[in-house]
Design a protein around this motif. Sequence first.
Motif, PDB file in Angstrom:
ATOM      1  N   LEU A  39       0.825  -1.203   0.000  1.00  0.00           N
ATOM      2  CA  LEU A  39       0.000   0.000   0.000  1.00  0.00           C
ATOM      3  C   LEU A  39       0.863   1.258   0.000  1.00  0.00           C
ATOM      4  N   THR A  40       1.925   1.248   0.801  1.00  0.00           N
ATOM      5  CA  THR A  40       2.846   2.385   0.870  1.00  0.00           C
ATOM      6  C   THR A  40       3.456   2.658  -0.500  1.00  0.00           C
ATOM      7  N   ASP A  61       0.270   0.877  30.337  1.00  0.00           N
ATOM      8  CA  ASP A  61       0.468   2.320  30.442  1.00  0.00           C
ATOM      9  C   ASP A  61       0.932   2.859  29.088  1.00  0.00           C
ATOM     10  N   MET A  62       1.051   4.164  28.990  1.00  0.00           N
ATOM     11  CA  MET A  62       1.411   4.777  27.708  1.00  0.00           C
ATOM     12  C   MET A  62       2.811   4.381  27.260  1.00  0.00           C
ATOM     13  N   ALA A  63       3.733   4.246  28.182  1.00  0.00           N
ATOM     14  CA  ALA A  63       5.093   3.850  27.802  1.00  0.00           C
ATOM     15  C   ALA A  63       5.083   2.463  27.159  1.00  0.00           C
ATOM     16  N   THR A  64       4.290   1.549  27.702  1.00  0.00           N
ATOM     17  CA  THR A  64       4.207   0.203  27.134  1.00  0.00           C
ATOM     18  C   THR A  64       3.489   0.229  25.791  1.00  0.00           C
ATOM     19  N   TYR A  65       2.407   1.011  25.689  1.00  0.00           N
ATOM     20  CA  TYR A  65       1.715   1.119  24.407  1.00  0.00           C
ATOM     21  C   TYR A  65       2.656   1.696  23.344  1.00  0.00           C
ATOM     22  N   ASN A  66       3.436   2.685  23.720  1.00  0.00           N
ATOM     23  CA  ASN A  66       4.410   3.251  22.786  1.00  0.00           C
ATOM     24  C   ASN A  66       5.470   2.227  22.387  1.00  0.00           C
ATOM     25  N   ALA A  67       5.886   1.378  23.321  1.00  0.00           N
ATOM     26  CA  ALA A  67       6.868   0.332  23.005  1.00  0.00           C
ATOM     27  C   ALA A  67       6.274  -0.703  22.040  1.00  0.00           C
ATOM     28  N   ILE A  68       5.017  -1.045  22.232  1.00  0.00           N
ATOM     29  CA  ILE A  68       4.335  -1.967  21.315  1.00  0.00           C
ATOM     30  C   ILE A  68       4.278  -1.349  19.921  1.00  0.00           C
ATOM     31  N   ASN A  69       3.897  -0.072  19.856  1.00  0.00           N
ATOM     32  CA  ASN A  69       3.825   0.603  18.561  1.00  0.00           C
ATOM     33  C   ASN A  69       5.200   0.741  17.921  1.00  0.00           C
ATOM     34  N   ASP A  70       6.234   0.955  18.733  1.00  0.00           N
ATOM     35  CA  ASP A  70       7.600   1.037  18.204  1.00  0.00           C
ATOM     36  C   ASP A  70       7.976  -0.282  17.532  1.00  0.00           C
ATOM     37  N   LYS A  71       7.612  -1.392  18.160  1.00  0.00           N
ATOM     38  CA  LYS A  71       7.872  -2.699  17.561  1.00  0.00           C
ATOM     39  C   LYS A  71       7.144  -2.825  16.225  1.00  0.00           C
ATOM     40  N   MET A  72       5.891  -2.367  16.182  1.00  0.00           N
ATOM     41  CA  MET A  72       5.113  -2.432  14.950  1.00  0.00           C
ATOM     42  C   MET A  72       5.738  -1.539  13.875  1.00  0.00           C
ATOM     43  N   TYR A  73       6.073  -0.296  14.223  1.00  0.00           N
ATOM     44  CA  TYR A  73       6.698   0.617  13.251  1.00  0.00           C
ATOM     45  C   TYR A  73       7.956  -0.003  12.658  1.00  0.00           C
ATOM     46  N   LYS A  74       8.797  -0.579  13.503  1.00  0.00           N
ATOM     47  CA  LYS A  74      10.053  -1.168  13.025  1.00  0.00           C
ATOM     48  C   LYS A  74       9.788  -2.367  12.113  1.00  0.00           C
ATOM     49  N   ALA A  75       8.818  -3.193  12.476  1.00  0.00           N
ATOM     50  CA  ALA A  75       8.496  -4.369  11.655  1.00  0.00           C
ATOM     51  C   ALA A  75       7.951  -3.933  10.287  1.00  0.00           C
ATOM     52  N   VAL A  76       7.093  -2.923  10.277  1.00  0.00           N
ATOM     53  CA  VAL A  76       6.536  -2.412   9.019  1.00  0.00           C
ATOM     54  C   VAL A  76       7.652  -1.801   8.175  1.00  0.00           C
ATOM     55  N   HIS A  77       8.518  -1.011   8.809  1.00  0.00           N
ATOM     56  CA  HIS A  77       9.638  -0.394   8.088  1.00  0.00           C
ATOM     57  C   HIS A  77      10.564  -1.457   7.498  1.00  0.00           C
ATOM     58  N   HIS A  78      10.843  -2.493   8.282  1.00  0.00           N
ATOM     59  CA  HIS A  78      11.706  -3.590   7.820  1.00  0.00           C
ATOM     60  C   HIS A  78      11.102  -4.277   6.584  1.00  0.00           C
ATOM     61  N   ALA A  79       9.779  -4.323   6.516  1.00  0.00           N
ATOM     62  CA  ALA A  79       9.096  -4.935   5.364  1.00  0.00           C
ATOM     63  C   ALA A  79       9.008  -3.975   4.174  1.00  0.00           C
ATOM     64  N   GLY A  80       9.431  -2.724   4.375  1.00  0.00           N
ATOM     65  CA  GLY A  80       9.404  -1.754   3.288  1.00  0.00           C
ATOM     66  C   GLY A  80       8.197  -0.845   3.280  1.00  0.00           C
ATOM     67  N   GLY A  81       7.445  -0.824   4.371  1.00  0.00           N
ATOM     68  CA  GLY A  81       6.244   0.004   4.446  1.00  0.00           C
ATOM     69  C   GLY A  81       6.385   1.147   5.421  1.00  0.00           C
ATOM     70  N   ARG A  82       5.293   1.891   5.566  1.00  0.00           N
ATOM     71  CA  ARG A  82       5.292   3.032   6.476  1.00  0.00           C
ATOM     72  C   ARG A  82       3.883   3.201   7.041  1.00  0.00           C
ATOM     73  N   ILE A  83       3.830   3.498   8.323  1.00  0.00           N
ATOM     74  CA  ILE A  83       2.583   3.902   8.973  1.00  0.00           C
ATOM     75  C   ILE A  83       2.719   5.399   9.212  1.00  0.00           C
ATOM     76  N   ASP A  84       1.792   6.173   8.648  1.00  0.00           N
ATOM     77  CA  ASP A  84       1.892   7.624   8.732  1.00  0.00           C
ATOM     78  C   ASP A  84       1.444   8.179  10.073  1.00  0.00           C
ATOM     79  N   ALA A  85       0.458   7.554  10.703  1.00  0.00           N
ATOM     80  CA  ALA A  85      -0.033   8.057  11.985  1.00  0.00           C
ATOM     81  C   ALA A  85      -0.860   6.985  12.680  1.00  0.00           C
ATOM     82  N   ILE A  86      -0.892   7.110  14.003  1.00  0.00           N
ATOM     83  CA  ILE A  86      -1.771   6.259  14.818  1.00  0.00           C
ATOM     84  C   ILE A  86      -2.689   7.183  15.608  1.00  0.00           C
ATOM     85  N   PHE A  87      -3.990   6.969  15.450  1.00  0.00           N
ATOM     86  CA  PHE A  87      -5.001   7.637  16.254  1.00  0.00           C
ATOM     87  C   PHE A  87      -5.578   6.547  17.154  1.00  0.00           C
ATOM     88  N   PHE A  88      -5.645   6.810  18.458  1.00  0.00           N
ATOM     89  CA  PHE A  88      -6.150   5.769  19.353  1.00  0.00           C
ATOM     90  C   PHE A  88      -7.060   6.364  20.404  1.00  0.00           C
TER      91      PHE A  88
END
Length: 179
Positions: A39-40, A61-88
């Motif tokens: 898609l990217t 907590d927010m620090a843990t949620y941010n760490a989960i999202n960091d893992k997701m961002y890195k995995a997506v980036h490693h696959a060649g994609g990009r997530i532009d924003a997260i609204f939660f």
Amino acid sequence: MKLIILDQNGVINQSSDTFIKIPDEWIPIPGSLDAIAQLTHAGYRVIIATNQSGIGRGLIDMATYNAINDKMYKAVHHAGGRIDAIFFCPHTNADKCLCRKPATGMLDEIMQRYGVNLRNVPVVGDSLKDLQVAAAVNALPMLVLTGNGQKTRAADEIPANTQIFEDLAAVADALVGGA
């Protein structure tokens, strides 16, 4: 601008009845990372809109949620994609907020931030709330059968114009074609 709005749990990663509480519990659904990359590369801005009541329940907590999202961002980036924003939405049903899907608060914020109307913008989810919020803003509801998708399809309450796909990879193939 081409946008696609994705739910998180059950669409990108495995969902859990006990919530994703630590980064190690975040496990991508097979093909979802490559779908985001596809898609990217096709020019879509990939936006996540997700209910995260585990925060409001005190399970993470927010620090843990941010760490989960960091893992997701890195995995997506490693696959060649990009997530532009997260609204939660961190709230629970009891909070009666305006952002928790099926309320339109998160999608309203996306429209405001990006200066766009969401008419016919794909909104991909695995729950009835995802489909209902898409229909409420005249977006295009897309149900994936991963996560809670099978149960959602069986409920017979889905909006009439909902498109149904096996998974996020099938959505990407339908929108940009399999290469």
